[in-house]
Design a protein around this motif. Structure first.
Motif, PDB file in Angstrom:
ATOM      1  N   ALA A 132     -99.256  12.256 111.396  1.00  0.00           N
ATOM      2  CA  ALA A 132     -98.145  12.515 112.321  1.00  0.00           C
ATOM      3  C   ALA A 132     -97.857  14.006 112.447  1.00  0.00           C
ATOM      4  N   ALA A 133     -98.012  14.738 111.346  1.00  0.00           N
ATOM      5  CA  ALA A 133     -97.713  16.173 111.356  1.00  0.00           C
ATOM      6  C   ALA A 133     -98.820  16.986 111.982  1.00  0.00           C
ATOM      7  N   MET A 134    -100.064  16.554 111.819  1.00  0.00           N
ATOM      8  CA  MET A 134    -101.193  17.363 112.289  1.00  0.00           C
ATOM      9  C   MET A 134    -101.186  17.508 113.804  1.00  0.00           C
ATOM     10  N   ARG A 135    -100.561  16.567 114.500  1.00  0.00           N
ATOM     11  CA  ARG A 135    -100.593  16.554 115.972  1.00  0.00           C
ATOM     12  C   ARG A 135     -99.233  16.836 116.604  1.00  0.00           C
ATOM     13  N   ILE A 136     -98.252  17.286 115.820  1.00  0.00           N
ATOM     14  CA  ILE A 136     -96.880  17.375 116.312  1.00  0.00           C
ATOM     15  C   ILE A 136     -96.494  18.756 116.833  1.00  0.00           C
ATOM     16  N   ALA A 137     -97.290  19.789 116.593  1.00  0.00           N
ATOM     17  CA  ALA A 137     -96.886  21.159 116.938  1.00  0.00           C
ATOM     18  C   ALA A 137     -96.398  21.307 118.386  1.00  0.00           C
ATOM     19  N   PRO A 138     -97.068  20.716 119.390  1.00  0.00           N
ATOM     20  CA  PRO A 138     -96.571  20.888 120.762  1.00  0.00           C
ATOM     21  C   PRO A 138     -95.147  20.386 120.962  1.00  0.00           C
ATOM     22  N   ILE A 139     -94.729  19.409 120.167  1.00  0.00           N
ATOM     23  CA  ILE A 139     -93.377  18.858 120.327  1.00  0.00           C
ATOM     24  C   ILE A 139     -92.332  19.887 119.937  1.00  0.00           C
ATOM     25  N   GLY A 140     -92.666  20.776 119.011  1.00  0.00           N
ATOM     26  CA  GLY A 140     -91.740  21.851 118.669  1.00  0.00           C
ATOM     27  C   GLY A 140     -91.450  22.776 119.824  1.00  0.00           C
ATOM     28  N   CYS A 141     -92.340  22.801 120.816  1.00  0.00           N
ATOM     29  CA  CYS A 141     -92.157  23.648 121.994  1.00  0.00           C
ATOM     30  C   CYS A 141     -91.127  23.073 122.964  1.00  0.00           C
ATOM     31  N   LEU A 142     -90.740  21.825 122.779  1.00  0.00           N
ATOM     32  CA  LEU A 142     -89.856  21.147 123.731  1.00  0.00           C
ATOM     33  C   LEU A 142     -88.376  21.277 123.388  1.00  0.00           C
ATOM     34  N   PHE A 143     -88.063  21.744 122.169  1.00  0.00           N
ATOM     35  CA  PHE A 143     -86.679  21.765 121.712  1.00  0.00           C
ATOM     36  C   PHE A 143     -86.282  23.141 121.190  1.00  0.00           C
ATOM     37  N   PRO A 144     -85.053  23.576 121.488  1.00  0.00           N
ATOM     38  CA  PRO A 144     -84.529  24.774 120.819  1.00  0.00           C
ATOM     39  C   PRO A 144     -84.249  24.436 119.362  1.00  0.00           C
ATOM     40  N   SER A 145     -84.285  25.426 118.511  1.00  0.00           N
ATOM     41  CA  SER A 145     -84.145  25.164 117.081  1.00  0.00           C
ATOM     42  C   SER A 145     -82.724  24.791 116.681  1.00  0.00           C
ATOM     43  N   ASN A 146     -81.769  24.930 117.595  1.00  0.00           N
ATOM     44  CA  ASN A 146     -80.400  24.520 117.266  1.00  0.00           C
ATOM     45  C   ASN A 146     -80.141  23.056 117.587  1.00  0.00           C
TER      46      ASN A 146
END
Length: 332
Positions: A132-146
């Motif tokens: 689940a973690a190996m493929r999740i990096a693009p999802i971090g691009c969709l949300f602000p860190s707050n």
């Protein structure tokens, strides 16, 4: 922001492809086969996993990450585990991933069940590996860190097709949160804090396990980073021996985030991960995605980016533009 999102995608592919030849080899075996990995390499006969891949080609880590984004595009960025499973299965069949044993244990079991018309939950609620973690990096691009609660819920919705435990969803949330904070050019200390803080939100969506905590292990790994700040080889060895570099989520995620924190520059980090030993491609994909998000695509050598696009026939800008368009506008 587009350059940073593109940097996260290039970084993910760079860490994955640089670590591909040494995937699942010990540190000793890497030294025996390569001496030291200093650039893209073909997968050697000694490699038990990335069989037949050529220099610059990425593995299932990046392939599945792009499949996740394709699946989101297909449904207006509303996560649907049926669509995600359908597309993962199609990719697995097209690449003969089941027969070649390319898939991780948890994903393989869940997708086999879905193929057979069975409920995958008996497998997803026992998953403890890093798929689940190996493929999740693009999802971090969709949300602000707050918006860690929103990010954590979205990560859970993305992951549940194959992984549905506290440690797997929590670990994936940590990686996505680190990418999100890196995109905003937060300090490296804040990037790690954001990852740690996301674990509580994300892990709450998964079935309880008795696995070691990725959050607790990350704290230890960061202490090792400070202890060995001036001795990179000793730091790398400490990650390998103390934190662990296997396919377990509780090892791979803290190892990857600590490698990003220590090495910081995308190319340097990709090579350090490639020589680390263990699940080098997955750790590299996660670590260098964070480094790439922080540095931006312009912080990665043009020659490396050209090799990645040419070797994998991928237009990363297509994905980056879509992610930017939907940033801050998605939910599940």
């Amino acid at each position: 922001m587009l350059d940073r999102i593109l940097g996260a995608l290039y970084g993910m592919a760079l860490g994955d492809s640089m670590g591909m030849p040494s995937e699942l080899l010990s540190r000793r075996k890497i030294k025996e086969v390569f001496g030291e990995i200093k650039t893209f390499e073909d997968s050697p006969e000694a490699n038990p996993a990335a069989i037949g891949l050529k220099k610059g080609e990425f593995t299932d880590d990046t392939a599945q990450a792009l499949i996740i984004v394709d699946s989101l595009m297909e449904n207006n960025y509303v996560p649907d585990k049926r669509i995600i499973a359908k597309n993962l299965i199609k990719w697995a069949v097209d690449t003969d991933a089941f027969a070649k044993n390319i898939l991780g244990q948890s994903s393989k079991a869940a997708l086999h069940a879905i193929q057979a018309g069975e409920d995958p939950e008996p497998y997803t609620v026992k998953a403890v590996t890093n798929g689940a973690a190996m493929r999740i990096a693009p999802i971090g691009c969709l949300f602000p860190s707050n918006d860690l609660p929103g990010l954590a819920k979205y990560v859970a919705c993305i992951s549940e097709a194959t992984h549905k435990t506290d440690v797997t969803i929590g670990g994936a949330g940590m990686v996505a949160a680190a990418v999100s904070a890196a995109l905003e050019d937060k300090s490296w200390e804040d990037i790690m804090s954001t990852a740690e803080n996301c674990y509580m939100f994300a892990s709450s969506y998964g079935a309880e396990t008795y696995q070691a905590s990725p959050k607790a292990r990350l704290k230890l790994a960061l202490e090792l980073a400070e202890k060995y700040r001036d001795t990179p080889n000793r730091f790398s060895l400490s990650i390998y021996e103390i934190i662990g570099t296997t396919t377990l989520m509780s090892e791979a995620v803290p190892a990857a985030l600590a490698m990003a924190y220590y090495y910081r520059e995308p190319e340097v980090c990709s090579l350090a991960c490639a020589n680390l030993g263990g699940d080098t491609d997955t750790i590299g994909a996660m670590a260098v995605a964070v480094c790439g998000a922080k540095a931006g695509a312009n912080g990665i050598r043009q020659e490396l980016k050209e090799v990645l696009e040419r070797s994998n026939h991928v237009d990363f800008s297509h994905y980056a533009e879509s992610l930017l368009e939907h940033r801050g506008k998605v939910s599940c």
